[in-house]
Design an enzyme around this catalytic site. Structure first.
Site, mmCIF file in Angstrom:
data_model
loop_
_atom_site.group_PDB
_atom_site.id
_atom_site.type_symbol
_atom_site.label_atom_id
_atom_site.label_comp_id
_atom_site.label_asym_id
_atom_site.label_seq_id
_atom_site.Cartn_x
_atom_site.Cartn_y
_atom_site.Cartn_z
ATOM 1 N N ARG A 1 3.013 13.740 13.857
ATOM 2 C CA ARG A 1 3.305 13.582 12.433
ATOM 3 C C ARG A 1 3.563 14.898 11.673
ATOM 4 O O ARG A 1 2.828 15.261 10.752
ATOM 5 C CB ARG A 1 2.193 12.771 11.758
ATOM 6 C CG ARG A 1 1.934 11.475 12.472
ATOM 7 C CD ARG A 1 1.015 10.548 11.743
ATOM 8 N NE ARG A 1 1.685 9.789 10.705
ATOM 9 C CZ ARG A 1 1.125 8.795 10.031
ATOM 10 N NH1 ARG A 1 -0.110 8.441 10.276
ATOM 11 N NH2 ARG A 1 1.799 8.146 9.119
ATOM 12 N N PRO A 2 4.613 15.635 12.058
ATOM 13 C CA PRO A 2 4.928 16.875 11.332
ATOM 14 C C PRO A 2 5.401 16.595 9.907
ATOM 15 O O PRO A 2 5.783 15.469 9.585
ATOM 16 C CB PRO A 2 6.070 17.473 12.161
ATOM 17 C CG PRO A 2 6.674 16.335 12.891
ATOM 18 C CD PRO A 2 5.586 15.322 13.102
ATOM 19 N N ILE A 3 5.381 17.630 9.063
ATOM 20 C CA ILE A 3 5.883 17.456 7.691
ATOM 21 C C ILE A 3 6.971 18.485 7.380
ATOM 22 O O ILE A 3 7.216 18.817 6.224
ATOM 23 C CB ILE A 3 4.750 17.529 6.638
ATOM 24 C CG1 ILE A 3 3.949 18.822 6.822
ATOM 25 C CG2 ILE A 3 3.845 16.337 6.684
ATOM 26 C CD1 ILE A 3 3.252 19.214 5.549
ATOM 27 N N ASP A 4 7.601 18.980 8.442
ATOM 28 C CA ASP A 4 8.631 20.016 8.262
ATOM 29 C C ASP A 4 9.766 19.569 7.334
ATOM 30 O O ASP A 4 10.313 20.384 6.583
ATOM 31 C CB ASP A 4 9.192 20.427 9.632
ATOM 32 C CG ASP A 4 9.735 19.231 10.405
ATOM 33 O OD1 ASP A 4 8.954 18.297 10.661
ATOM 34 O OD2 ASP A 4 10.937 19.209 10.723
ATOM 35 N N GLN A 5 10.112 18.283 7.342
ATOM 36 C CA GLN A 5 11.231 17.830 6.503
ATOM 37 C C GLN A 5 10.869 17.831 5.018
ATOM 38 O O GLN A 5 11.703 18.094 4.162
ATOM 39 C CB GLN A 5 11.700 16.424 6.929
ATOM 40 C CG GLN A 5 12.206 16.358 8.355
ATOM 41 C CD GLN A 5 13.345 17.339 8.606
ATOM 42 O OE1 GLN A 5 14.344 17.372 7.888
ATOM 43 N NE2 GLN A 5 13.186 18.167 9.629
ATOM 44 N N ARG B 1 -2.985 9.992 4.627
ATOM 45 C CA ARG B 1 -1.758 10.719 4.874
ATOM 46 C C ARG B 1 -0.987 10.947 3.568
ATOM 47 O O ARG B 1 -0.353 11.976 3.370
ATOM 48 C CB ARG B 1 -0.933 9.874 5.842
ATOM 49 C CG ARG B 1 0.353 10.473 6.171
ATOM 50 C CD ARG B 1 0.643 10.469 7.630
ATOM 51 N NE ARG B 1 1.729 11.384 7.875
ATOM 52 C CZ ARG B 1 1.576 12.603 8.304
ATOM 53 N NH1 ARG B 1 0.376 13.067 8.562
ATOM 54 N NH2 ARG B 1 2.602 13.377 8.494
ATOM 55 N N LYS C 1 0.833 -1.212 0.000
ATOM 56 C CA LYS C 1 0.000 0.000 0.000
ATOM 57 C C LYS C 1 0.864 1.257 0.000
ATOM 58 O O LYS C 1 0.619 2.186 -0.776
ATOM 59 C CB LYS C 1 -0.910 -0.011 1.237
ATOM 60 C CG LYS C 1 -1.614 1.309 1.476
ATOM 61 C CD LYS C 1 -2.406 1.312 2.764
ATOM 62 C CE LYS C 1 -1.611 1.640 3.992
ATOM 63 N NZ LYS C 1 -1.449 3.060 4.326
ATOM 64 N N ASN C 2 1.858 1.289 0.862
ATOM 65 C CA ASN C 2 2.622 2.539 0.997
ATOM 66 C C ASN C 2 3.502 2.828 -0.217
ATOM 67 O O ASN C 2 3.802 3.983 -0.492
ATOM 68 C CB ASN C 2 3.441 2.529 2.291
ATOM 69 C CG ASN C 2 2.533 2.668 3.501
ATOM 70 O OD1 ASN C 2 1.364 3.020 3.373
ATOM 71 N ND2 ASN C 2 3.068 2.385 4.677
ATOM 72 N N ASP D 1 5.081 -0.134 11.970
ATOM 73 C CA ASP D 1 3.776 -0.651 11.528
ATOM 74 C C ASP D 1 3.543 -2.101 11.939
ATOM 75 O O ASP D 1 2.456 -2.644 11.719
ATOM 76 C CB ASP D 1 3.628 -0.513 10.000
ATOM 77 C CG ASP D 1 3.373 0.932 9.583
ATOM 78 O OD1 ASP D 1 3.251 1.805 10.459
ATOM 79 O OD2 ASP D 1 3.306 1.190 8.364
ATOM 80 N N ILE E 1 9.296 5.701 16.821
ATOM 81 C CA ILE E 1 8.956 6.497 15.629
ATOM 82 C C ILE E 1 7.749 7.415 15.895
ATOM 83 O O ILE E 1 7.803 8.605 15.611
ATOM 84 C CB ILE E 1 8.643 5.589 14.412
ATOM 85 C CG1 ILE E 1 9.712 4.496 14.232
ATOM 86 C CG2 ILE E 1 8.464 6.432 13.139
ATOM 87 C CD1 ILE E 1 11.042 4.940 13.686
ATOM 88 N N CYS F 1 -3.721 8.112 10.124
ATOM 89 C CA CYS F 1 -3.937 7.539 11.451
ATOM 90 C C CYS F 1 -3.431 8.461 12.539
ATOM 91 O O CYS F 1 -2.385 9.086 12.408
ATOM 92 C CB CYS F 1 -3.216 6.190 11.548
ATOM 93 S SG CYS F 1 -4.108 4.874 10.737
ATOM 94 N N ARG G 1 -8.665 0.263 5.290
ATOM 95 C CA ARG G 1 -7.793 1.229 4.607
ATOM 96 C C ARG G 1 -6.545 0.548 4.052
ATOM 97 O O ARG G 1 -5.956 1.025 3.089
ATOM 98 C CB ARG G 1 -7.336 2.317 5.589
ATOM 99 C CG ARG G 1 -8.406 3.314 5.949
ATOM 100 C CD ARG G 1 -7.822 4.404 6.812
ATOM 101 N NE ARG G 1 -6.512 4.779 6.299
ATOM 102 C CZ ARG G 1 -5.556 5.350 6.994
ATOM 103 N NH1 ARG G 1 -5.749 5.634 8.260
ATOM 104 N NH2 ARG G 1 -4.401 5.655 6.465
#
Ligand code: UD1
Length: 430
Positions: free
Chosen positions: A122-126, A93, A22-23, A305, A327, A117, A397
């Site tokens: 879960r930041p997205i700064d990177q 996500r 999936k990912n 996961d 994580i 989820c 999902r």
């Protein structure tokens, strides 16, 4: 509202076919719009997250043709809208992959801040740091990330945290930047490699995926390709733990055993026997489980996961175990549900201290997120009596025909949507 009902206590036995990852598929489908030619993607898992992404892609003008359950043709030539709607994508996500894809191809993108989820902040700064380093102006307004650039130029980017999403997103945008990009401290997950292979098959020039330094030479345009997604290591690992907790004998087929090494190592430690074949792994577990300690880490470490699934097994094992989640900080919410089935687990900070109890008893429980949901299902398969699991939409999902695959291994379980169906199931299983 649909639920799973499970009569536990039956060892799972047989073979199960694992679907596409999936990912990997989420990133690859987003990347498929980066060419104006038609791309064919095969071995797609038929799960909700994929269908949500495909719908969102259609809404911005991509043409998506579903050839069958696991194959789609995508054409991004007529994309006229660089703004992805919130409603169409808020639940997943991986919506953020459209940012890297649109920015790379059109130098403009507007995508809602991602959902997914609830397992931590879960930041997205990177991701944003990477886009800015490539020369994009990035702002967050009214819940959207808006990224724009007159042109993207290659850059040297050091990721402060190892992030799968940021690595893939930057790789996509940099594939169509002017000049060379180096991503240092890159994620090494198999799906990072799969996305790089996919982009390379479209004419990108990416080297080093699978190591922590990825080098990308930007190209002007990408072209058509036909591509098959790698097998899902988390789906495979989930079935392997299902075999372990039910004292079963299950062969997971269509897998890459190398991707499962961390899971295999832990199953061996807790007393299972493992046989690796070319594209299959057999898990046999005839004795009681033993305790161990585990810490989640980026690949090739033990995957976050798989953390709920191993916790479900260790809560049944003889002795005391420790599970440390490094994580995501909020990934033990399912422990309260497991306690209702008899588990003895104390969570302190990011570590779960587990005293093995030897058995679960069935209960009505609630799914907090995707992987925890799958783990609770395998707890139900091991439990004495009846387990009813609510909120199974989370599980759908990421797992295709989960109950059917488990039934084919002998599980007594069904998806139900009424009290009448529950009564029928009870009558059937006695
Ligand atoms: C992906 C997977 C998810 C898996 C996770 C880790 C998808 C759709 N989801 O999520 O199933 O659990 O990898 O293997 O592929 N971080 C930052 N800043 C950022 C990005 C991440 O601080 O900009 C942190 C996160 O909070 C987390 C860690 O980095 O602590 C790893 O996150 P990341 O690898 O980015 O996870 P996702 O790509 O969101």
């Amino acid at each position: 509202m649909e639920q799973y009902v499970i009569k536990g206590g039956i060892p799972l036995v047989g073979e199960v076919e694992i679907g596409g990852a999936k990912n990997a598929a989420l990133a690859i489908l987003a990347a498929a719009i980066m060419t104006n030619e038609t791309v064919l993607v095969d071995n797609l898992p038929d799960v909700k997250d994929i269908n949500v992404l495909l719908n969102a892609m259609t809404e911005i003008g991509a043409r998506v043709e579903r050839l069958d359950r696991h194959t789609a043709k995508i054409n991004g030539a007529l994309i006229g809208d660089f703004s992805v709607e919130y409603e169409s994508i808020k639940r997943i996500r991986a919506s953020y992959y459209l940012l890297g894809a649109l920015l790379g191809k059109y130098k403009r993108a507007q995508v809602p801040l991602p959902g997914g989820c609830d397992i931590g902040t879960r930041p997205i700064d990177q991701h944003l740091k990477g886009f800015r380093a490539l020369g994009a102006e990035v702002k967050i307004e009214h819940g959207f990330i808006i990224a724009e650039a007159a042109r993207l130029r290659g850059s040297h980017i050091y990721l402060d945290v190892v992030s799968v999403g940021a690595t893939i997103n930057i790789m996509m945008a940099a594939s169509m930047a002017d000049g060379n990009t180096v991503i240092e401290n890159a994620a090494k997950e198999p799906h990072v490699v799969d996305v790089a292979n996919f982009l390379n098959s479209m004419g990108a020039n990416i080297k080093g995926a699978g190591t922590d330094v990825i080098r990308i030479r930007g190209v002007e345009s990408l072209h058509k390709t036909e591509y098959s997604i790698i097998p899902d290591q988390i789906e495979a690992g989930t079935f392997m733990f299902a075999a372990a907790v039910t004292k079963g004998d299950v062969t997971v087929k269509n897998v890459i055993p190398k991707h499962l090494e961390a899971t295999t190592a832990k199953l061996l430690e807790i007393g299972c026997e493992i046989k690796e074949l070319d594209d299959a792994v057999r898990v046999v577990c005839s004795k009681g489980l033993k305790s161990t300690n585990v810490k989640t880490l980026p690949y090739p470490g033990f995957p976050t996961d798989m953390q709920p699934q191993i916790t479900v097994a260790l809560a049944l094992a003889k002795g005391t175990s420790m599970v440390t989640e490094s994580i995501f900080e909020n990934r033990f919410k399912y422990v309260d549900e497991l306690a209702r089935m008899g588990a003895d687990i104390r969570v302190k900070g990011n570590t779960a201290f587990i005293d093995g109890v030897g058995r679960y008893t069935g209960a009505q429980i609630c799914t907090p997120d995707l992987r925890a949901g799958a783990a609770l299902v395998i707890a139900g398969l091991a439990a004495e009596g009846l387990t009813i699991i609510d909120d199974i939409h989370f599980i759908e999902r990421g797992y295709e025909r989960f109950e059917e695959k488990l039934q084919s291994l002998g599980a007594q379980m069904e998806k139900i949507s009424s009290d009448r169906e529950l009564q029928k199931f009870k009558f059937k299983v006695g």
